[in-house]
Design a protein around this motif. Structure first.
Motif, PDB file in Angstrom:
ATOM      1  N   ALA A  26       0.821  -1.212   0.000  1.00 42.78           N
ATOM      2  CA  ALA A  26       0.000   0.000   0.000  1.00 42.78           C
ATOM      3  C   ALA A  26       0.857   1.264   0.000  1.00 42.78           C
ATOM      4  O   ALA A  26       0.630   2.187  -0.781  1.00 42.78           O
ATOM      5  N   GLY A  28       3.633   3.528  -0.947  1.00 39.51           N
ATOM      6  CA  GLY A  28       4.577   3.588  -2.063  1.00 39.51           C
ATOM      7  C   GLY A  28       4.506   4.943  -2.725  1.00 39.51           C
ATOM      8  O   GLY A  28       4.255   5.960  -2.062  1.00 39.51           O
ATOM      9  N   LEU A  29       4.698   4.948  -4.020  1.00 34.90           N
ATOM     10  CA  LEU A  29       4.681   6.206  -4.757  1.00 34.90           C
ATOM     11  C   LEU A  29       3.326   6.890  -4.650  1.00 34.90           C
ATOM     12  O   LEU A  29       3.234   8.104  -4.725  1.00 34.90           O
ATOM     13  N   GLY A  30       2.281   6.073  -4.470  1.00 31.76           N
ATOM     14  CA  GLY A  30       0.945   6.633  -4.331  1.00 31.76           C
ATOM     15  C   GLY A  30       0.884   7.630  -3.183  1.00 31.76           C
ATOM     16  O   GLY A  30       0.244   8.677  -3.286  1.00 31.76           O
ATOM     17  N   ASN A  31       1.562   7.336  -2.097  1.00 31.76           N
ATOM     18  CA  ASN A  31       1.492   8.190  -0.921  1.00 31.76           C
ATOM     19  C   ASN A  31       2.381   9.418  -1.028  1.00 31.76           C
ATOM     20  O   ASN A  31       2.017  10.498  -0.592  1.00 31.76           O
ATOM     21  N   LEU A 108      -0.583  -1.007 -15.007  1.00 25.40           N
ATOM     22  CA  LEU A 108      -0.224  -0.119 -13.907  1.00 25.40           C
ATOM     23  C   LEU A 108       1.282  -0.173 -13.628  1.00 25.40           C
ATOM     24  O   LEU A 108       1.947   0.845 -13.494  1.00 25.40           O
ATOM     25  N   TYR A 112       4.174   2.720 -13.339  1.00 25.73           N
ATOM     26  CA  TYR A 112       4.644   2.839 -11.944  1.00 25.73           C
ATOM     27  C   TYR A 112       6.163   2.711 -11.890  1.00 25.73           C
ATOM     28  O   TYR A 112       6.857   3.430 -11.179  1.00 25.73           O
ATOM     29  N   PHE A 233      -5.922   3.223  -5.551  1.00 25.16           N
ATOM     30  CA  PHE A 233      -4.496   3.164  -5.897  1.00 25.16           C
ATOM     31  C   PHE A 233      -3.659   3.024  -4.633  1.00 25.16           C
ATOM     32  O   PHE A 233      -2.785   2.168  -4.524  1.00 25.16           O
ATOM     33  N   LEU A 235      -4.394   2.047  -1.557  1.00 28.03           N
ATOM     34  CA  LEU A 235      -4.526   0.829  -0.748  1.00 28.03           C
ATOM     35  C   LEU A 235      -4.265  -0.424  -1.582  1.00 28.03           C
ATOM     36  O   LEU A 235      -4.484  -1.539  -1.114  1.00 28.03           O
ATOM     37  N   SER A 236      -3.833  -0.254  -2.810  1.00 24.21           N
ATOM     38  CA  SER A 236      -3.548  -1.383  -3.714  1.00 24.21           C
ATOM     39  C   SER A 236      -4.789  -2.227  -4.005  1.00 24.21           C
ATOM     40  O   SER A 236      -4.723  -3.448  -4.060  1.00 24.21           O
ATOM     41  N   ALA A 241      -4.332  -7.442  -6.036  1.00 23.88           N
ATOM     42  CA  ALA A 241      -3.084  -7.562  -5.270  1.00 23.88           C
ATOM     43  C   ALA A 241      -3.363  -8.042  -3.848  1.00 23.88           C
ATOM     44  O   ALA A 241      -2.660  -8.906  -3.317  1.00 23.88           O
ATOM     45  N   SER A 327       5.779  -2.106  -3.439  1.00 21.80           N
ATOM     46  CA  SER A 327       4.506  -1.975  -4.146  1.00 21.80           C
ATOM     47  C   SER A 327       4.586  -2.620  -5.529  1.00 21.80           C
ATOM     48  O   SER A 327       3.683  -3.344  -5.944  1.00 21.80           O
ATOM     49  N   SER A 330       4.116  -6.297  -5.533  1.00 15.22           N
ATOM     50  CA  SER A 330       2.755  -6.826  -5.418  1.00 15.22           C
ATOM     51  C   SER A 330       2.033  -6.769  -6.755  1.00 15.22           C
ATOM     52  O   SER A 330       1.184  -7.608  -7.048  1.00 15.22           O
ATOM     53  N   LEU A 331       2.380  -5.790  -7.574  1.00 14.21           N
ATOM     54  CA  LEU A 331       1.757  -5.698  -8.892  1.00 14.21           C
ATOM     55  C   LEU A 331       2.239  -6.837  -9.788  1.00 14.21           C
ATOM     56  O   LEU A 331       1.454  -7.512 -10.453  1.00 14.21           O
TER      57      LEU A 331
HETATM   58  N1  TRP Z   1      -0.466   1.191  -3.427  1.00 14.54           N
HETATM   59  C1  TRP Z   1       0.748   1.440  -4.144  1.00 14.54           C
HETATM   60  C2  TRP Z   1       1.118   2.889  -3.938  1.00 14.54           C
HETATM   61  O1  TRP Z   1       0.395   3.624  -3.313  1.00 14.54           O
HETATM   62  C3  TRP Z   1       0.651   1.083  -5.598  1.00 14.54           C
HETATM   63  C4  TRP Z   1       0.141  -0.292  -5.822  1.00 14.54           C
HETATM   64  C5  TRP Z   1       0.754  -1.446  -5.508  1.00 14.54           C
HETATM   65  C6  TRP Z   1      -1.106  -0.637  -6.357  1.00 14.54           C
HETATM   66  N2  TRP Z   1      -0.045  -2.496  -5.825  1.00 14.54           N
HETATM   67  C7  TRP Z   1      -1.183  -2.047  -6.332  1.00 14.54           C
HETATM   68  C8  TRP Z   1      -2.153   0.098  -6.822  1.00 14.54           C
HETATM   69  C9  TRP Z   1      -2.322  -2.692  -6.760  1.00 14.54           C
HETATM   70  C10 TRP Z   1      -3.297  -0.557  -7.260  1.00 14.54           C
HETATM   71  C11 TRP Z   1      -3.378  -1.930  -7.217  1.00 14.54           C
HETATM   72  O2  TRP Z   1       2.118   3.331  -4.384  1.00 14.54           O
END
Ligand code: TRP
Length: 459
Positions: A26, A28-31, A108, A112, A233, A235-236, A241, A327, A330-331
């Protein structure tokens, strides 16, 4: 029949290992990259409030749903949907959702990894003291120069993919547990340290106002959709995932507690990163809405001005790169385990070939900042389009599928059987089921319709 039988399937060593891995996915770059820049582009406070609402009412129930779908079925998205769906409620047709999830994961990761590569490059630049001197505008300009150079950014994208492939190649629990256990806590500590630093800086008050004082006139339908998409995004969610990670959960793990811990840490990191970054923005008189370059333009300016800046900058970008790696893993794991479970493909071969394919596809996103910068179908670069359609449409639609599936496609008794031993008990179960059946799907539909103009919630 998949060959990964229950006894041979790898499992986490316990709830804590799962939470670490899921937090690793969860956070990662998203945050740190995406949340601050979209908050800046959508005007701050009101956007943050909608985002927090989406996390609590849509994200958390779907997070739980993905966890139980995985733990119950002991399979990835395709196998899970196929095996759990009640025959009279759509049955095997549900596995179509699984294929959609695999494709989403592929696309994605392709962009990413490009951003992940930038963090690797910035870690290296920090080691060599490249942010140690220079004016803020010189430092800002370094990002455009780097991302606009097709050769360097291809190399950093390659480094990021090679390491990601390496971890997935050697199997999930060995690789991921170890990386998540030490590096994520370090990253939290560094962020808290930087937050402490920010509180003593002139722009701090303005940053807090910007982020936490909602001004609803700044909110647009597109902003609401972005907040919803980002709750998935970050919370993945929405592409399986967490189903995969949940499928490695031992049966005695705690579900509600894990979901709440994941949601808490993820939100904490996003908000902290936002406050630190906007403090720099306002102390330096920068523009909050400058877009995807924001973290790369602000943080190095901070590091150029504080004691031990190069050291802290190295630590920050290295840990961010690791957060991005856990992250990215997990993708890739979703895509790889699909081929392993459904087609009996060898894990090593799957990691190499699919990871390689994602690398090549990702070149389109790398080049979106240089050679393909002027190629703008639908008014944005390929990178911009992928991010928009995957994050804001594919993930919410995928999440909608999980919510409807868990809420209506599977028998309620099956869930009660899976969740009754959890120490939160019956009330929590009812609450979860209501959010999953009604609130989350409805919120997703309303937000999508609002954007398409069928509804007009805007004043
Ligand atoms: N959650 C990760 C982030 O915030 C990105 C990520 C990893 C993701 N696995 C995922 C987003 C699955 C969507 C679905 O950087």
């Amino acid at each position: 029949m998949s060959q990964a039988s229950e006894e041979t399937r790898e499992h986490w060593s316990g709830s804590l290992a799962f939470v670490l891995a899921a937090v690793g996915s969860a956070v990662g770059l998203g945050n740190v990259w995406k949340f601050p820049y979209i908050t800046g582009m959508h005007g701050g406070g009101a956007f943050v409030l909608v985002y927090l609402g989406c996390i609590a009412l849509v994200g958390l129930p779907i997070l739980m749903a993905e966890m139980v779908v995985g733990r119950r079925s002991q399979a990835g998205p395709v196998g899970a949907f196929r095996s759990l769906a009640a025959p009279d409620r759509g049955g095997k047709l549900w596995s179509i959702w699984g294929y959609f999830a695999i494709l989403t994961g592929f696309l994605l990761l392709s962009f990413y990894s490009v951003v992940g590569g930038w963090t690797v490059a910035y870690a290296l630049k920090s080691v060599f003291g490249q942010f140690a001197s220079g004016t803020p505008s010189e430092i800002k300009a370094m990002f455009g120069a780097y991302s606009g150079d097709p050769v360097s950014s291809t190399m950093s994208h390659a480094i990021f993919m090679v390491v990601t492939i390496g971890v997935v190649y050697s199997g999930v629990s060995k690789g991921i547990e170890r990386a998540a256990r030490t590096l994520m806590p370090l990253f939290f500590l560094l962020l808290i340290f930087l937050l402490g630093y920010a509180t003593a800086t002139t722009g701090f008050g303005e940053a807090m106002n910007f982020m936490f004082q909602p001004n609803f006139s700044d909110l647009t339908a597109a902003g609401i959709l972005e907040a919803l998409g980002h709750s998935f995004f970050t919370l993945s969610l929405g592409m399986g995932a967490v189903i995969i990670y949940g499928s490695y959960l031992p049966k005695d793990s705690t579900l509600y507690g894990s979901a709440i811990a994941i949601g808490f840490f993820d939100t904490f990191v996003a908000l902290t990163a936002g406050v630190v970054i906007f403090t720099i923005v306002f102390s330096q008189g920068m523009a909050p809405g400058s877009g995807p370059s924001l973290v790369f333009e602000t943080m190095p300016v901070l590091f150029s001005q504080i004691p031990y800046g190069s050291l802290l900058s190295t630590a920050f970008f290295t840990l961010l790169a690791f957060a991005a790696l856990t992250s990215g893993i997990s993708l890739l794991e979703v895509v790889v385990s699909f081929f392993v479970e459904e087609f009996d493909m060898d894990r090593h071969l799957a990691a190499l070939s699919l990871g390689g394919a994602i690398f090549f596809f990702g070149l389109l996103s790398v080049l979106s900042n240089s050679l393909l910068a002027d190629f703008k179908p639908f008014g944005a670069t390929i990178f911009g389009n992928l991010d928009y359609f995957i994050s804001n449409w594919a993930l919410p639609l995928g999440g909608f599928g999980v919510a409807v599936f868990a809420g209506w496609g599977v028998d309620r008794d099956e869930w009660w059987d899976e969740m009754k031993d959890d120490w939160f008990g019956r009330t929590a179960f009812r609450g979860w089921l209501f959010l999953t059946r009604v609130v989350a799907p409805l919120a997703i539909i309303l937000i999508l319709m609002n954007l398409m103009g069928f509804l007009s919630l805007e004043a």
